[in-house]
Design a protein around this motif. Structure first.
Motif: not given
Length: 680
Positions: A35-40, A45-51, A56-59, A79-81
């Motif tokens: 369970d991963i929290s992301i604060s970019p 560029l959020i890159y999620i691979r081979k998971c 994933f929570r993008v805050h 939030d928005f991209l």
């Protein structure tokens, strides 16, 4: 909950469109059951691979999100991209949940199955692009409580787009235009109507600039495909001859199939002043049709037309000397630039062949035509990180000394403005990636980031609004795509100066995109001279006593020319300008500090400051959203720190503010990485 693991690296693509848009990455690879929290950062560029079996929570907002080769993954966007785009490739059982306040205009899925996308409102749904996908669902949360399973065709090689129209999900086959933009048959009809309207407007611009003699009813004789001989000098038409020509053209002779422009001129024939009558083809935004099949291609199809030539040292010396003589004898010189002036900065051009000598590698359209990802070893950079070239700086010097009166550019990279050319000295016919305009009041805003966010080719709306409290209209990027109208002011200024010019210096352009390529032709037809520095031949300008083609890289040609003219090329320094206001509030108990970035030449807002911080009485105050304003308890702070986007590695800059409102000039040297500051 697992801590965020970010890989802040810059991707190393080798060419093509991807090379233009390298971004820092927040990368997550081979995660299992986490369970991963992301604060970019906004540029990430959020890159999620081979998971597998991850959430994933993008805050915070990010540039874009790509999910590749994942299974049983859930991504929640809080939030928005900024790009408005999320992509899935080779995935199974992926769930996307989108914040109710932030629409996601574009979702793309390729070779994926069991995809669920949750929106909170049907109005937030934009477009879903799919290739070889099955079991794709769109969900709308309460109070809408609707679910759609998309009826996707079984063809594996075709791409389809799903859009909502009149509360129905409509699936259409995607048609890829030559520049790679996605459209449908219905949208092509709309684009055709817009192009027709654009042509009508361009014709109206030129009605007062040119005259046209009636076309001959006799078909022209076919000519072999060889380089034309130098044209003979046309005898000047006398006033009496012109009058006879005008009187010989009666309204009954007008061809009903002629253009609006031709009809307008025919109707006003009695108002025409005695002059030499010239013939002129009508401008249409697009590319020249010079392919063997007659098709319009964005790349150059014939290998001979892509061949690059280089003048010998002796020939180059002779040509440059002659150009210098022409420059010294001219009164109104304009410069016309194309993508070739920026290749030495690391920005690929569009039409260089696969075997080009340029370090940036083949052109963007050439790579697309060959379905190539780029040439190994190519050296490219982003438009935001590119430094103005010696050619850019030479143009600045020539305009500062009055040798050049105006510059017309087809480039969108913003390097002319960054080099020091002001808006009154420059017409950017195809827009600027860093410029956006209010659709209501037309107020312009310069940014230190790319303003374009929309995916649809004719959609230019951004996520920002006008700062004027009496307006607050939405902003639009300034990029001009094929089939769109050129900006009124830019087009008018370009042709106004072309009409005055007695010399035009063309740098790094193949002169294939209309109507921009008509600017040098306007100079030539008015009796001026045209010099072209380009590696490929330009067939519409065969060499004669008023035209010259110099086969050399732009930097080599301009360096030699500046030497002949006795001018040094100034080094590039980044010039910034800001207004810092400090005033006491609330009866003297607090102080408000406001920082506003401005264009170096005008009071045009320029968003080059990322945030402002102040250390005051043991606390840190920060403003990261415009307007950059901080309210602090008295006494007044002794120092504030400006933080920048850092495209050129700019370090933070400390300034000691004083009461009142003051302008500050700031100069940054990208080589020494040092700032200089002066209060105006």
């Amino acid at each position: 909950m697992a801590d965020q693991q970010r890989s802040k690296t810059t991707s190393t693509t080798t060419g093509g469109l991807s090379a233009l848009f390298n971004r820092p990455k927040a990368e997550f690879v081979a995660k299992q059951g986490e369970d991963i929290s992301i604060s970019p950062q906004p540029s990430d560029l959020i890159y999620i691979r081979k998971c597998n079996q991850c959430k994933f929570r993008v805050h915070k907002k990010a540039a874009k999100c790509i999910i590749e080769s994942c299974s049983d993954v859930r991504v929640e966007l809080e939030d928005f991209l900024i790009s408005g785009t999320l992509e899935m490739i080779d995935c199974t059982s992926v769930t996307i949940s989108i914040n109710p306040q932030d629409p996601l205009p574009t979702v793309s899925a390729e070779r994926s199955s069991d995809i669920h996308v949750y929106y909170y409102d049907p109005r937030a749904f934009g477009s879903l692009f799919t290739v070889d996908c099955t079991n794709v669902f769109i969900h709308f949360q309460p109070p809408h409580r609707e679910e759609y399973k998309l009826d996707l065709p079984s063809e594996k090689l075709d791409q389809y787009v799903t859009e909502m129209r009149n509360s129905k999900m409509i699936v259409s086959k995607v048609i890829r235009e030559g520049c790679g933009h996605a459209t449908t048959a219905e949208k092509q009809k709309i684009a055709a109507k817009k192009e027709a309207e654009m042509q009508r407007q361009v014709e109206s611009y030129l009605t007062k600039l040119i005259t046209i003699k009636p076309k001959s009813s006799v078909a022209p004789e076919a000519k072999p495909h060889i380089q034309a001989a130098p044209p003979q000098e046309k005898p000047k038409t006398t006033n009496s001859q012109t009058k006879q020509i005008a009187e010989s053209v009666t309204p009954q002779e007008a061809d009903p199939n002629e253009s609006v422009l031709a009809h307008a001129l025919q109707a006003r024939k009695n108002d025409l002043k005695p002059t030499e009558t010239v013939e002129r083809s009508l401008p249409v935004v697009g590319v020249e049709e010079d392919q063997p099949s007659g098709r319009s291609q964005y790349n150059i199809e014939e290998e001979e037309s892509k061949r690059e030539y280089f003048d010998s040292a002796e020939a180059l010396e002779k040509k440059v000397s002659k150009v210098a003589d022409w420059v010294k004898a001219s009164n109104h010189i304009i410069v016309f630039t194309g993508a070739g002036v920026s290749t030495s900065a690391g920005i690929p051009d569009f039409r260089s062949g696969m075997d080009t000598v340029l370090k940036t590698g083949p052109g963007v359209w050439e790579l697309m035509a060959h379905k190539s990802k780029g040439r190994e070893g190519s050296e490219t950079t982003t438009m935001l990180q590119a430094l103005p070239t010696p050619t850019h700086m030479a143009i600045v010097k020539l305009q500062e000394t009055g040798v050049v009166k105006f510059t017309v550019s087809q480039n969108v990279d913003g390097l002319h403005r960054r080099s020091g050319l002001g808006p009154s000295q420059l017409a950017e016919l195809h827009g600027n990636t860093n410029l956006e305009t209010c659709h209501k009041c037309q107020r312009q805003y310069l940014r230190d980031f790319e303003t374009r966010e929309a995916y649809d080719v004719f959609d230019h709306k951004t996520s920002r609004n006008c700062d004027n409290p009496n307006c607050r209209g939405y902003l639009e990027d300034s990029i001009i795509n094929f089939g769109e109208n050129l900006p009124d002011r830019e087009l008018t200024n370009a042709f106004k100066h072309a009409g005055k010019a007695d010399m035009c210096i063309v740098l790094g352009s193949s002169l294939r995109v209309r109507p921009a390529c008509l600017v040098p032709e306007e100079v030539l037809k008015a009796g001026g001279k045209v010099v072209i520095s380009n590696l490929q031949r330009i067939p519409q300008f065969p060499p004669n006593n008023r035209t010259m083609q110099v086969f050399a890289k732009c930097d080599d040609f301009m360096s030699a020319l500046m030497g002949k003219l006795g001018h040094d090329i100034p080094p590039f320094t980044l010039k910034r300008r800001a207004r810092i206001a400090m005033e006491t509030k609330e009866g003297g108990s607090s102080v408000q500090v406001t920082v506003t970035g401005l264009d170096r030449d005008e009071d045009l807002p320029y968003s080059f400051i990322k945030c402002v911080t102040i250390e005051h009485e043991g606390k840190t105050y920060e403003a990261s959203e415009e307007p950059l304003s901080l309210t602090l308890p008295t006494p007044s702070p002794s120092e504030l720190v400006l933080h920048f986007h850092g495209h050129y590695g700019e370090p933070p800059l400390s300034i000691s503010p004083v009461p009142g409102s003051h302008l500050y000039s700031m100069i940054y040297n990208p080589l020494s990485r040092e700032w200089g500051v002066k209060k105006e």
